[in-house]
Design an enzyme around this catalytic site. Structure first.
Site, PDB file in Angstrom:
ATOM      1  N   GLN A 138      46.457  69.202  49.608  1.00 46.67           N
ATOM      2  CA  GLN A 138      47.211  69.287  48.358  1.00 46.67           C
ATOM      3  C   GLN A 138      48.365  70.272  48.453  1.00 46.67           C
ATOM      4  OE1 GLN A 138      44.719  69.270  44.935  1.00 46.67           O
ATOM      5  NE2 GLN A 138      46.365  69.655  43.489  1.00 46.67           N
ATOM      6  N   ASP A 139      48.085  71.565  48.460  1.00 44.68           N
ATOM      7  CA  ASP A 139      49.146  72.550  48.638  1.00 44.68           C
ATOM      8  C   ASP A 139      48.609  73.695  49.489  1.00 44.68           C
ATOM      9  OD1 ASP A 139      47.477  73.669  46.741  1.00 44.68           O
ATOM     10  OD2 ASP A 139      49.083  74.435  45.475  1.00 44.68           O
ATOM     11  N   PRO A 140      49.492  74.547  50.027  1.00 48.25           N
ATOM     12  CA  PRO A 140      49.049  75.608  50.931  1.00 48.25           C
ATOM     13  C   PRO A 140      48.179  76.650  50.223  1.00 48.25           C
ATOM     14  CG  PRO A 140      51.418  75.220  51.120  1.00 48.25           C
ATOM     15  CD  PRO A 140      50.959  74.498  49.893  1.00 48.25           C
ATOM     16  N   THR A 200      52.226  68.978  49.004  1.00 46.33           N
ATOM     17  CA  THR A 200      53.163  70.021  48.591  1.00 46.33           C
ATOM     18  C   THR A 200      53.221  71.042  49.713  1.00 46.33           C
ATOM     19  OG1 THR A 200      52.716  69.712  46.231  1.00 46.33           O
ATOM     20  CG2 THR A 200      53.658  71.818  46.894  1.00 46.33           C
ATOM     21  N   ALA A 209      49.253  75.779  43.135  1.00 48.73           N
ATOM     22  CA  ALA A 209      49.933  74.615  42.540  1.00 48.73           C
ATOM     23  C   ALA A 209      51.235  74.981  41.837  1.00 48.73           C
ATOM     24  CB  ALA A 209      49.007  73.878  41.571  1.00 48.73           C
TER      25      ALA A 209
END
Length: 294
Positions: A138-140, A200, A209
């Site tokens: 999803q995101d880091p 992302t 997020a």
């Protein structure tokens, strides 16, 4: 290009003689070099770009920072040239210029993770033709020192986060006799043809997020679609609703595996996931070398 005096702010770039135009007000900013710093009118602009132009009044057009196109973009992010055919169509999209301009602006006012040189590190471990498995995140991670451009992975000297601990538990479940290192750096997987890609690519420090609406998902989605079209027979591991909605490979062309997210909050324990075993069995049926995850 002639410029009249204007009481409003003037954003100017590198003029033909290598200096800012003397007609510019003393309080203006230069958009060359990513918009960093303000220079007095007539001062030498050492970071300018010879093809840039002066834009009077207010803000410059949304063209992105000076490094957002072609070779300059690849140098800024240390992108491997092998990924050029998959990335450059996205660079031609005006939305990408807006994305990079906003990314650059945020980098000047807040700490953005991972460091710029690691945002596209996933391009440096294997070429598109070497990818066999795609794992979508999803995101880091949003704490300093964790994220380094590979989904789920952390640097070797960083404690293993809970979600990654569950991923490693699933590996152990697939290969009970394997000796696990106990570390969370997945660079070995990436070199072996596992594309670990977040939808992302950046995050604000301490704010999960926080850049999910920036436009990275569109950019990454385009890259994955081109990879899928170029390489039939890939294995996609889609964990959780986000990954399954963001990336939709054609199951007639690829082996698509779905499971709950490895978060400890998921209802189904991720340790029971058999994806790694299933992926290697599929690759072997196609006479493709299996991946090494232990």
């Amino acid at each position: 290009m002639a410029m009249k005096r204007n009481p409003s702010r003037v954003f100017c770039a590198y003029s033909k003689n290598g200096t800012h135009r003397s007609a510019a007000p003393t309080t203006h900013r230069c958009i060359a070099g990513g918009g960093r710093g303000a220079l007095d009118a007539g001062a030498e602009n050492t970071q300018g770009h010879p093809e840039s132009r002066c834009f009077p009044g207010g803000r410059p057009p949304q063209t992105g920072p000076s490094w957002c196109l072609g070779a300059a973009f690849r140098r800024a992010f240390l992108i491997d040239d092998a990924w050029r055919p998959l990335l450059e169509p996205e660079l031609a999209n005006p939305l990408t210029a807006r994305l990079l301009a906003e990314y650059d602006r945020r980098c000047q006012t807040e700490e953005v993770l991972p460091p710029r040189e690691d945002v596209f590190s996933w391009t440096r471990y294997c070429t598109p033709d070497d990818v066999r498995v795609v794992i979508i995140g999803q995101d880091p991670y949003h704490h300093p020192g964790q994220a380094h451009g590979l989904a789920f992975s952390v640097r070797a000297d960083v404690p293993v986060p809970p979600s990654l601990r569950n991923v490693l538990a699933a590996v152990k479940n697939c290969y009970p006799d394997a000796r696990m290192s106990g570390r969370g750096c997945l660079e070995k997987w990436a070199r072996d043809g596992v594309l670990l890609l977040n939808t992302t690519l950046t995050v604000k420090r301490g704010a999960a997020a926080s850049t999910s609406k920036l436009g990275w998902d569109r950019f990454v989605g385009g890259v994955v679609r081109r990879l899928a079209a170029r390489r039939p027979g890939l294995v996609f591991m889609l964990w959780g609703a986000h990954a399954q909605n963001a990336i939709r490979p054609d199951p007639r062309q690829h082996y698509v595996l779905k499971f709950s997210h490895p978060s400890p909050l998921s209802k189904v324990p991720f340790g029971t996931c058999q994806h790694f075993l299933a992926a290697n069995r599929y690759l072997e049926t196609r006479d493709i070398m299996p991946i090494t995850v232990v």
